[in-house]
Write a protein that holds these residues in place. Structure first.
Motif, short mmCIF file in Angstrom:
data_model
loop_
_atom_site.label_atom_id
_atom_site.label_comp_id
_atom_site.label_asym_id
_atom_site.label_seq_id
_atom_site.Cartn_x
_atom_site.Cartn_y
_atom_site.Cartn_z
N TYR A 15 0.81 -1.23 0.00
CA TYR A 15 0.00 0.00 0.00
C TYR A 15 0.84 1.28 0.00
O TYR A 15 0.30 2.35 -0.26
N ILE A 19 1.79 4.78 -7.21
CA ILE A 19 1.14 4.42 -8.47
C ILE A 19 1.55 5.41 -9.55
O ILE A 19 1.93 5.04 -10.64
N TYR A 33 -1.14 3.36 -3.49
CA TYR A 33 -2.26 2.42 -3.43
C TYR A 33 -3.15 2.71 -2.23
O TYR A 33 -4.36 2.58 -2.31
#
Length: 113
Positions: A15, A19, A33
């Motif tokens: 996480y 991105i 994320y």
């Protein structure tokens, strides 16, 4: 997203990955994320209580907690399920809104065949 390893809670490498970069004028911010995850969870929270898709939120949260005690692969799997649930809920919500706007009688939104 977090991982529990040897009794210690740590940031999940899944996480925290970036991105893409988002420009906010004078600086670049990395979109992660976890940002996408939080946005989708917030979308589910804001659904009307009558919306059947809101019930998916409980299962999503349970899966996210469970993933915290597993590997990065499980985080990825749960994230993929989250995206699938989000798309399905989004389609169902749009169909419901479409039906409520157009009614069940003569449908002005539907093109005649």
């Amino acid at each position: 997203g977090t991982d529990v390893s040897t009794g210690v809670v740590r940031a999940s490498p899944f996480y925290t990955r970036i991105i893409s970069q988002v420009s906010t004028g004078d600086k670049e911010i990395g979109l992660r994320y976890r940002d996408m995850l939080l946005s989708i969870l917030e979308w589910f929270i804001r659904l009307d209580h009558e919306n059947q898709s809101k019930s998916l939120l409980v299962n999503i949260c349970v899966q996210l907690v469970e993933a915290a005690f597993n590997c990065t692969g499980r985080h990825k799997e749960v994230f993929e399920y989250l995206i699938q649930d989000f798309i399905e809920a989004l389609i169902n919500t749009e169909e419901t809104q479409f039906e409520s706007q157009c009614g069940n009688e003569i449908n002005p939104c539907k093109s005649p065949d």
